[in-house]
Design a protein around this motif. Structure first.
Motif, PDB file in Angstrom:
ATOM      1  N   PRO A  47      -1.341   0.523  -5.496  1.00  3.11           N
ATOM      2  CA  PRO A  47      -0.451   1.597  -5.608  1.00  3.11           C
ATOM      3  C   PRO A  47      -1.187   2.853  -5.218  1.00  3.11           C
ATOM      4  CG  PRO A  47      -1.209   0.849  -7.842  1.00  3.11           C
ATOM      5  CD  PRO A  47      -1.693  -0.203  -6.601  1.00  3.11           C
ATOM      6  N   THR A  48      -0.495   3.915  -4.698  1.00  2.00           N
ATOM      7  CA  THR A  48      -1.245   5.045  -4.145  1.00  2.00           C
ATOM      8  C   THR A  48      -0.596   6.513  -4.841  1.00  2.00           C
ATOM      9  OG1 THR A  48       0.381   5.445  -2.053  1.00  2.00           O
ATOM     10  CG2 THR A  48      -2.091   4.174  -1.868  1.00  2.00           C
ATOM     11  N   SER A  49       0.249   6.105  -5.670  1.00  2.00           N
ATOM     12  CA  SER A  49       1.092   7.224  -6.318  1.00  2.00           C
ATOM     13  C   SER A  49       0.720   6.909  -7.902  1.00  2.00           C
ATOM     14  CB  SER A  49       2.400   7.400  -6.206  1.00  2.00           C
ATOM     15  OG  SER A  49       3.154   6.220  -6.695  1.00  2.00           O
ATOM     16  N   LEU A  50       0.775   8.102  -8.548  1.00  2.00           N
ATOM     17  CA  LEU A  50       0.457   7.785  -9.898  1.00  2.00           C
ATOM     18  C   LEU A  50       1.916   6.999 -10.681  1.00  2.00           C
ATOM     19  CD1 LEU A  50      -0.829   8.473 -12.598  1.00  2.00           C
ATOM     20  CD2 LEU A  50       0.174  10.582 -12.913  1.00  2.00           C
ATOM     21  N   LEU A  51       2.997   7.528 -10.251  1.00  2.00           N
ATOM     22  CA  LEU A  51       4.224   6.602 -10.742  1.00  2.00           C
ATOM     23  C   LEU A  51       4.005   5.076 -10.456  1.00  2.00           C
ATOM     24  CD1 LEU A  51       7.736   7.735 -10.386  1.00  2.00           C
ATOM     25  CD2 LEU A  51       7.357   5.412 -10.261  1.00  2.00           C
ATOM     26  N   ALA A  52       3.449   4.836  -9.141  1.00  2.29           N
ATOM     27  CA  ALA A  52       3.474   3.425  -8.992  1.00  2.29           C
ATOM     28  C   ALA A  52       2.135   2.727  -9.795  1.00  2.29           C
ATOM     29  CB  ALA A  52       3.186   3.044  -7.431  1.00  2.29           C
ATOM     30  N   MET A  53       1.318   3.467 -10.137  1.00  2.28           N
ATOM     31  CA  MET A  53       0.073   2.804 -10.820  1.00  2.28           C
ATOM     32  C   MET A  53       0.575   2.557 -12.292  1.00  2.28           C
ATOM     33  SD  MET A  53      -3.249   5.250  -9.414  1.00  2.28           S
ATOM     34  CE  MET A  53      -3.519   5.171  -7.831  1.00  2.28           C
ATOM     35  N   VAL A  54       1.055   3.360 -12.933  1.00  2.34           N
ATOM     36  CA  VAL A  54       1.584   3.079 -14.282  1.00  2.34           C
ATOM     37  C   VAL A  54       2.804   2.570 -14.533  1.00  2.34           C
ATOM     38  CG1 VAL A  54       0.280   5.449 -14.816  1.00  2.34           C
ATOM     39  CG2 VAL A  54       2.851   5.449 -14.441  1.00  2.34           C
ATOM     40  N   ASP A  55       3.695   2.166 -13.599  1.00  4.58           N
ATOM     41  CA  ASP A  55       4.999   1.530 -13.641  1.00  4.58           C
ATOM     42  C   ASP A  55       5.445   0.513 -12.758  1.00  4.58           C
ATOM     43  OD1 ASP A  55       7.572   1.439 -15.208  1.00  4.58           O
ATOM     44  OD2 ASP A  55       8.406   2.656 -13.491  1.00  4.58           O
ATOM     45  N   SER A  56       5.532   0.909 -11.641  1.00  3.38           N
ATOM     46  CA  SER A  56       6.217   0.013 -10.644  1.00  3.38           C
ATOM     47  C   SER A  56       5.574  -1.152 -10.064  1.00  3.38           C
ATOM     48  CB  SER A  56       6.877   0.808  -9.379  1.00  3.38           C
ATOM     49  OG  SER A  56       6.052   1.509  -8.768  1.00  3.38           O
ATOM     50  N   SER A  57       4.114  -0.843 -10.082  1.00  4.61           N
ATOM     51  CA  SER A  57       3.214  -2.089  -9.418  1.00  4.61           C
ATOM     52  C   SER A  57       3.000  -2.838 -10.359  1.00  4.61           C
ATOM     53  CB  SER A  57       1.922  -1.241  -9.081  1.00  4.61           C
ATOM     54  OG  SER A  57       1.264  -1.062 -10.132  1.00  4.61           O
TER      55      SER A  57
ATOM     56  N   LEU B 183       0.820  -1.190  -0.021  1.00  2.00           N
ATOM     57  CA  LEU B 183      -0.063  -0.022   0.012  1.00  2.00           C
ATOM     58  C   LEU B 183       0.840   1.358  -0.139  1.00  2.00           C
ATOM     59  CD1 LEU B 183      -3.090   1.091   0.330  1.00  2.00           C
ATOM     60  CD2 LEU B 183      -2.523   1.133   2.805  1.00  2.00           C
ATOM     61  N   GLY B 184       1.090   1.808  -1.417  1.00  2.00           N
ATOM     62  CA  GLY B 184       1.897   2.977  -1.102  1.00  2.00           C
ATOM     63  C   GLY B 184       2.439   3.213  -2.659  1.00  2.00           C
ATOM     64  N   GLY B 185       3.580   3.942  -2.819  1.00  2.00           N
ATOM     65  CA  GLY B 185       4.197   4.212  -3.969  1.00  2.00           C
ATOM     66  C   GLY B 185       5.233   3.183  -4.352  1.00  2.00           C
ATOM     67  N   GLY B 186       6.172   3.673  -5.196  1.00  2.00           N
ATOM     68  CA  GLY B 186       6.919   2.643  -5.768  1.00  2.00           C
ATOM     69  C   GLY B 186       8.080   1.905  -4.865  1.00  2.00           C
ATOM     70  N   VAL B 187       8.429   2.638  -3.867  1.00  2.00           N
ATOM     71  CA  VAL B 187       9.257   2.286  -2.809  1.00  2.00           C
ATOM     72  C   VAL B 187       8.784   0.960  -1.936  1.00  2.00           C
ATOM     73  CG1 VAL B 187      10.658   2.727  -0.869  1.00  2.00           C
ATOM     74  CG2 VAL B 187      10.752   4.356  -2.633  1.00  2.00           C
ATOM     75  N   VAL B 188       7.476   1.454  -1.470  1.00  2.00           N
ATOM     76  CA  VAL B 188       6.638   0.313  -0.771  1.00  2.00           C
ATOM     77  C   VAL B 188       6.674  -0.758  -1.375  1.00  2.00           C
ATOM     78  CG1 VAL B 188       4.494  -0.113  -0.073  1.00  2.00           C
ATOM     79  CG2 VAL B 188       5.810   1.896   0.832  1.00  2.00           C
TER      80      VAL B 188
ATOM     81  N   VAL C 156      -3.331  -6.118  -9.158  1.00  2.00           N
ATOM     82  CA  VAL C 156      -2.866  -4.762  -8.917  1.00  2.00           C
ATOM     83  C   VAL C 156      -4.258  -4.032  -8.839  1.00  2.00           C
ATOM     84  CG1 VAL C 156      -1.824  -2.650  -9.849  1.00  2.00           C
ATOM     85  CG2 VAL C 156      -1.043  -4.906 -10.161  1.00  2.00           C
ATOM     86  N   PHE C 157      -4.696  -3.288  -7.820  1.00  2.00           N
ATOM     87  CA  PHE C 157      -5.911  -2.386  -7.591  1.00  2.00           C
ATOM     88  C   PHE C 157      -5.411  -0.973  -7.710  1.00  2.00           C
ATOM     89  CE2 PHE C 157      -6.855  -6.580  -5.934  1.00  2.00           C
ATOM     90  CZ  PHE C 157      -8.193  -6.633  -6.725  1.00  2.00           C
ATOM     91  N   ALA C 158      -5.617  -0.262  -8.714  1.00  2.00           N
ATOM     92  CA  ALA C 158      -5.215   1.336  -8.755  1.00  2.00           C
ATOM     93  C   ALA C 158      -6.734   1.921  -8.689  1.00  2.00           C
ATOM     94  CB  ALA C 158      -4.782   1.573 -10.129  1.00  2.00           C
ATOM     95  N   ASP C 159      -6.805   2.631  -7.320  1.00  2.00           N
ATOM     96  CA  ASP C 159      -7.803   3.616  -7.407  1.00  2.00           C
ATOM     97  C   ASP C 159      -7.306   4.952  -7.147  1.00  2.00           C
ATOM     98  OD1 ASP C 159      -9.931   4.922  -5.843  1.00  2.00           O
ATOM     99  OD2 ASP C 159     -10.086   3.786  -4.236  1.00  2.00           O
ATOM    100  N   PRO C 160      -7.883   5.749  -8.269  1.00  2.00           N
ATOM    101  CA  PRO C 160      -7.513   7.061  -8.683  1.00  2.00           C
ATOM    102  C   PRO C 160      -7.733   8.167  -7.419  1.00  2.00           C
ATOM    103  CG  PRO C 160      -9.250   6.470 -10.001  1.00  2.00           C
ATOM    104  CD  PRO C 160      -8.873   5.232  -9.336  1.00  2.00           C
TER     105      PRO C 160
END
Length: 370
Positions: free
Chosen positions: A134-144, A108-113, A169-173
């Motif tokens: 993923p809770t960051s846009l970067l994680a939603m489109v890439d690292s997750s 639950l978080g961004g790319g680091v998490v 993967v669940f991406a909640d905008p």
């Protein structure tokens, strides 16, 4: 609130899974628990994200499955927390939970998490499930997406890790409402990357939709996330372990990772670049290197630079970085090999390719231009 008609992107191959993109997914316990096989769940998050979303996710999980035992493992925010020591702490948290082979890690978080949680899941009992939230846009489109997990060493980024595809993967905008402006723009850097490497019309769309994306309009965000995930899904499905085509996703990253490592992964501060910002600079440098090598017109490089500027992203090297030291970092980058430096370069917008044995003098010339 439950998710309503999310956009679905399918990842095929040996370990298929789905990426769900839609409002309310963090609160949809039925959807989340449908992917959880056992009764042990470890939520991995950071000190910024956990206070915002962890309780919501816990309530959703328990409402759908009261039998679950759910613990939290919370790390400090930022790339500097993505270390072997923190990885060891995550393993200790799984041990304290008594996690069995059918346990699940929720990132639950961004790319680091996502990277740290995924790596812990890959190693506990030689591999347990991981669900990316993923809770960051970067994680939603890439690292997750894609199953790359890793931690950093002082010598370089993501040098210790494993390929471990998520179970879902669940991406909640709606999570992006709380995202700092700088982090939103950093995520848009990775969105722009997909247009640069495989989809020139996407660059046109991004030029036309900068205002709604920066204003976080839902329709524009969902479209950008879905389109980016679809591109990554297609590439990952063809090359899950980065033996060939998947390396295209590293466009701008050889330069970008060197910048991050040289700055000590301190992108949370005001003076250093975060990952998305470093990739933005890296993409500009990659296009200029392409022009130096006679592969692509300089006008295309200028167009990409202008688009990144439109989104408020940096396009020049930070002051004080030594070009020779950056090249030393690139020699250790996991994308390099015995034949020399390897870069993802382009022939034009939307048409990137992998180039081995790039002359270091051309790289140095590009870096000295900034």
């Amino acid at each position: 609130m439950t998710a309503s008609a999310p956009r679905i992107v399918h990842i095929g191959g040996a370990h298929p899974y789905t990426i769900s993109i839609g409002e309310g997914l963090l609160d949809d316990g039925s959807a989340l628990t449908a992917r959880i096989r056992g009764r042990h769940v470890l939520i991995v998050s950071d000190e910024h994200v956990a206070p915002l979303f962890a309780r919501r996710v816990e309530i959703a999980l328990h409402n759908a499955r009261p039998d679950l035992r759910v613990d939290r493992f919370v790390i400090p925010p930022g790339e500097q927390a993505k270390t072997l020591a923190r990885f060891g702490d995550a393993i200790d948290a799984l041990a304290a939970l008594g996690a069995t082979r059918d346990a699940c890690v929720l990132a639950l978080g961004g790319g680091v998490v996502g990277d740290l949680a995924g790596f812990a899941a890959a190693c506990w009992m030689r591999g347990i499930d991981c669900i990316q939230l993923p809770t960051s846009l970067l994680a939603m489109v890439d690292s997750s997406v894609g199953g790359k997990t890793a931690v950093d060493l002082p010598q370089g980024k993501n040098l210790v890790g494993a390929f471990h595809p998520p179970r879902a993967v669940f991406a909640d905008p709606s999570a992006l409402d709380t995202l700092p402006e700088r982090e939103l723009r950093a995520g848009l850097s990775e969105v722009i990357k997909y247009g640069a490497i495989v989809d020139a019309p996407f660059l046109d769309w991004l030029e036309a939709n900068a205002a709604p994306l920066l204003a976080r309009e839902r329709e524009a965000l969902v479209e950008a996330i879905a389109r980016s995930c679809l591109h990554k899904a297609t590439i990952v499905e063809h090359d899950p372990f980065e033996h060939g085509e998947r390396a295209l996703l590293n466009f701008g990253h050889t330069f970008g990772h060197a910048i991050e490592a040289e700055q000590g992964y301190s992108g949370a501060g005001n003076d250093a670049l975060n990952h998305g910002e470093a990739v933005a600079v890296g993409m500009v440098l990659a296009t200029r290197l392409s022009a130096h090598l006679g592969m692509a017109p300089a006008a295309d490089a200028e167009r990409l630079r202008a688009l990144l500027t439109l989104y408020g992203l940096p396009t020049t090297l930070p002051a004080g970085l030594d070009a020779d030291r950056l090249i030393q970092r690139m020699r250790l980058d996991k994308k390099a090999h015995a034949a020399g430096l390897r870069f993802v370069l382009w022939e034009r917008a939307g048409a990137a390719r992998i180039v081995d044995g790039v002359p270091e003098d051309a790289v140095l010339e590009t870096l000295l231009e900034g």
